[in-house]
Design a protein around this motif. Sequence first.
Motif, short mmCIF file in Angstrom:
data_model
loop_
_atom_site.label_atom_id
_atom_site.label_comp_id
_atom_site.label_asym_id
_atom_site.label_seq_id
_atom_site.Cartn_x
_atom_site.Cartn_y
_atom_site.Cartn_z
N ARG A 228 0.83 -1.19 0.00
CA ARG A 228 0.00 0.00 0.00
C ARG A 228 0.88 1.25 0.00
N LEU A 229 0.50 2.21 -0.84
CA LEU A 229 1.23 3.48 -0.92
C LEU A 229 0.23 4.64 -0.90
N PRO A 230 -0.50 4.81 0.20
CA PRO A 230 -1.44 5.94 0.27
C PRO A 230 -0.71 7.26 0.43
N THR A 231 -1.39 8.33 0.11
CA THR A 231 -0.84 9.68 0.26
C THR A 231 -1.69 10.44 1.27
N PHE A 232 -1.04 10.91 2.33
CA PHE A 232 -1.73 11.66 3.37
C PHE A 232 -1.49 13.15 3.16
N LEU A 233 -2.58 13.89 3.08
CA LEU A 233 -2.52 15.31 2.74
C LEU A 233 -2.71 16.18 3.97
N ASP A 234 -1.83 17.14 4.12
CA ASP A 234 -1.92 18.16 5.17
C ASP A 234 -2.39 19.45 4.49
N LEU A 235 -3.61 19.89 4.78
CA LEU A 235 -4.27 20.95 4.01
C LEU A 235 -4.35 22.25 4.82
#
Length: 407
Positions: A228-235
Amino acid sequence: MNKAEDIRFDSKASPRCGPFRIFGRTRVRNSTRSNLQGRGVSSSAPSDSHSDAMPAKIATHDFNIPPWMFWIALLCIVPQALWGAERVDSSLIPSTFAPESAPAHSISQLARFVLSITGMMFVLVAGLLTYAVVRYRRRANDDGMEFVQVYGSGPVEAAWTTVPFLIVVVLSLATARVIQEIQDARKPASALDVQIIGKQWWWEIRYPKLGIVTANELHVPVSQGGRRLPTFLDLRAADVVHSFWVPRLMGKIDLVPNKVNSMWIEPERPGLFLGQCGTYCGTQHAKMLLRVYADTPEEFERWVKQQKGLPENDPAVSAGRLVFERTACINCHAIGGSSATDRRFGRDLTHLMSRDTLASCALSNSPANLRAWIKSPDQFKPGVLMPAMNVSDSDLDQLVAYLTTLK
């Protein structure tokens, strides 16, 4: 026009065709018998001087188009007219009905569940209402007597109180489960961290662990196999409220000044996904677009390696670099390997020509568009904060030649 040959519309002879009477209308022509005979039209009435002068009516019917056919044709033609002859790749349409990421799938499944329950409620209520209207309508032989009224019914009142309450409880629990599943998702060690800052009217994109800064075009890896290679976004937002929204990958998330929101995406396939700002943020809100490139792990590694490098210092464009450093460009834009490395007001231009678009995806990235954008940004995005440089044509050509080497 001859009064004997004027054309009138006879409303009494007009056939009925729903509310749009113009679609079916009988046209009556008044003409003298002599004119009819001259045109080869026979008449069974005796010919005399009195009848020759009397007008005769000939009814001709226009072509009838029922209203329902008109609206169906309109609904079929209008989308094609809007798209024109250009064929649009369906995978590029930012549709919430075609989820291609884990969070988007969860939201889509919840939406279908809610729609199915509310749809059944609508059918039930509308069916009962229709039955009551038809069954108890006023009839021709109605004697005017009022039906027997029933005041109060324990079972009925319990039913219409309990059933809606249970429906609300079920929908609330289902929604809470999806919210918890998305917001409290476990972050694997292989996840990619990205910080996105919304500004009027563009997106600054940072990869803190990789030391990469870019704009408007987000590159993320795709999970493959069992990895798994999810991308976590800091907005975040730098000025006003924005909304980061890529319909195929995630729900809409607000970017609020002085507040940090988070979200994650995990695309299922490599490709391009289009998004936009989902909250009005000023005059150029409609042109605050963004692109998400889902790359294979190998492609993403190559992109990271390219972005970490510095652009070549080509002596042939040193005059253009000097123009950049002596004008207002250097006050806002950063370029790695130059004296402008800590600027934060404008986009980072270190790898400008590695991007596909300019002006927050409003223009394709080409030397001609780049020159036009620098010369007059307000022409493409009225109200944009970037001012026109007002440099001479020769200096502008040198500046563009330098910027096109930033790959």
